[in-house]
Design a protein around this motif. Structure first.
Motif, short mmCIF file in Angstrom:
data_model
loop_
_atom_site.label_atom_id
_atom_site.label_comp_id
_atom_site.label_asym_id
_atom_site.label_seq_id
_atom_site.Cartn_x
_atom_site.Cartn_y
_atom_site.Cartn_z
N SER A 16 0.88 -0.83 -0.15
CA SER A 16 0.31 -0.14 0.11
C SER A 16 0.15 1.20 0.07
CB SER A 16 -0.94 -0.37 0.86
OG SER A 16 -2.10 0.99 1.77
N LEU A 17 0.51 2.40 -0.75
CA LEU A 17 1.13 3.32 -0.93
C LEU A 17 0.54 4.53 0.25
CD1 LEU A 17 1.70 3.83 -4.29
CD2 LEU A 17 3.36 2.96 -3.01
N ARG A 18 -0.83 4.35 0.81
CA ARG A 18 -0.99 5.22 1.88
C ARG A 18 -0.49 5.29 2.70
NH1 ARG A 18 -6.94 2.86 4.31
NH2 ARG A 18 -6.62 5.42 4.94
N LYS A 19 -0.37 6.53 3.29
CA LYS A 19 0.76 7.04 4.34
C LYS A 19 0.45 6.18 6.11
CE LYS A 19 2.27 12.14 3.12
NZ LYS A 19 1.88 13.25 3.25
N ARG A 24 2.05 -0.74 6.39
CA ARG A 24 2.98 -0.35 7.19
C ARG A 24 3.82 -0.30 8.28
NH1 ARG A 24 7.44 2.14 4.05
NH2 ARG A 24 8.87 3.30 5.50
N MET A 25 2.33 0.04 9.13
CA MET A 25 2.42 -0.14 10.44
C MET A 25 2.42 -1.16 10.84
SD MET A 25 -0.86 1.85 12.14
CE MET A 25 -1.17 3.61 11.07
N ILE A 46 12.66 -1.84 5.01
CA ILE A 46 11.11 -1.03 4.18
C ILE A 46 11.89 -0.70 3.32
CG2 ILE A 46 9.36 -0.64 4.22
CD1 ILE A 46 9.56 -0.62 7.20
N PHE A 47 11.62 -1.43 1.54
CA PHE A 47 12.30 -1.24 0.38
C PHE A 47 10.70 0.08 0.31
CE2 PHE A 47 12.43 -1.16 -4.08
CZ PHE A 47 13.71 -0.52 -4.58
N ASP A 48 11.33 1.03 0.18
CA ASP A 48 10.19 2.44 -0.59
C ASP A 48 9.74 2.95 -1.58
OD1 ASP A 48 9.65 2.57 2.19
OD2 ASP A 48 11.20 3.64 2.70
N GLU A 49 10.49 2.56 -2.92
CA GLU A 49 10.27 2.68 -4.07
C GLU A 49 9.66 1.90 -4.55
OE1 GLU A 49 14.52 4.00 -5.59
OE2 GLU A 49 14.73 3.26 -4.10
N VAL A 106 -4.27 -9.51 -5.27
CA VAL A 106 -3.81 -8.60 -4.69
C VAL A 106 -2.87 -7.17 -5.26
CG1 VAL A 106 -1.78 -10.46 -3.81
CG2 VAL A 106 -1.70 -9.49 -6.32
N THR A 107 -2.49 -6.03 -4.53
CA THR A 107 -2.53 -4.93 -4.93
C THR A 107 -1.83 -4.77 -6.35
OG1 THR A 107 -0.72 -4.29 -3.66
CG2 THR A 107 -2.66 -3.99 -2.66
N GLY A 108 -1.65 -4.11 -7.32
CA GLY A 108 -1.05 -4.15 -7.85
C GLY A 108 0.14 -3.14 -8.17
N LEU A 109 0.39 -2.84 -7.19
CA LEU A 109 1.85 -2.18 -6.55
C LEU A 109 2.66 -3.64 -6.76
CD1 LEU A 109 3.63 0.24 -6.15
CD2 LEU A 109 2.79 0.03 -3.45
N ILE A 110 2.45 -4.38 -5.74
CA ILE A 110 2.31 -6.34 -5.42
C ILE A 110 3.34 -7.06 -6.36
CG2 ILE A 110 2.63 -8.15 -4.11
CD1 ILE A 110 3.48 -6.03 -2.42
N LYS A 111 2.00 -6.78 -7.55
CA LYS A 111 1.50 -7.48 -8.38
C LYS A 111 3.28 -7.46 -9.10
CE LYS A 111 0.67 -11.11 -10.82
NZ LYS A 111 1.56 -10.90 -12.80
N ASN A 112 3.00 -6.20 -9.44
CA ASN A 112 4.03 -5.46 -10.28
C ASN A 112 6.15 -5.75 -10.32
OD1 ASN A 112 4.78 -3.97 -13.21
ND2 ASN A 112 5.09 -2.62 -11.41
#
Length: 200
Positions: A16-19, A24-25, A46-49, A106-112
């Motif tokens: 997730s990209l949510r703050k 992330r927590m 934690i890979f932030d990119e 799964v989220t697109g972020l993880i799948k990509n």
């Protein structure tokens, strides 16, 4: 808590990209507990990119591997993130993934991200700890297990963690590590490290 056979470096992905992401927590809490329990013997990075990675493209993958990107138009920041990802994976002793569920998947972020890693040798037999922050989000967890297993990753099932954060009063990483749930974090991290030591 088990002693480590050698200093370990664990890579972590947040889907997730949510703050204020619960996932992330969970990763930040695990990072803090690792520092407390293992001190300098264990690092969780934690890979932030992930959000900067380009969309997976087999042509770009081949050009990237060949070191010839002149024929493809890709932002410098995206290429830097991709290079950083490959380096981080090559250095990792284990991988932790925490991701929400979007439309039963799964989220697109993880799948990509996983698409970029599917053909790499660094993922083969990679020990994985999967984190889920909602008791209702089992579809994504099942799908993620299927994906990474197909990629020849090795899910440490006894270390998989489901934290009931969705709908809880927890609003920060500090809330999490000072809650009753911290025992689950410690227990699952211990089981994960034990599995890593046994396979070393």
């Amino acid at each position: 808590m088990d002693q480590l056979s050698s200093p370990l470096r664990l890579l972590a992905f947040c889907g997730s990209l949510r703050k204020q992401s619960f996932n992330r927590m969970a990763l930040e809490a695990l990072q803090l507990r690792a520092n407390t329990l293992f001190q300098n013997e264990l690092e969780i990075y934690i890979f932030d990119e992930l959000g900067n990675l380009p969309f997976f493209n087999p042509d770009l993958e081949l050009a990237f591997e060949a070191g010839d990107l002149s024929s493809l138009q890709t932002e410098e920041k995206s290429l830097a993130a991709l290079s950083h990802l490959m380096h981080a994976m090559a250095q990792a002793d284990g991988l932790i993934i925490a991701s929400p569920e979007y439309a039963h998947g799964v989220t697109g972020l993880i799948k990509n991200t996983l698409d970029w890693l599917v053909s790499g040798e660094s993922f083969v037999d990679m020990p994985l700890m999967l984190i889920n922050t909602s008791t209702r989000a089992h579809h994504a967890q099942d799908a993620l297990t299927e994906i990474v297993t197909t990629m020849s990753g090795r899910v440490i099932q006894e270390a998989s963690l489901c934290l009931p954060l969705l709908g809880s009063q927890i609003r920060s990483t500090t809330d999490l590590i000072t809650s009753d749930l911290v025992g689950q974090l410690d227990n699952k991290l211990g089981l994960y490290i034990k599995a890593l030591n046994q396979s070393a």
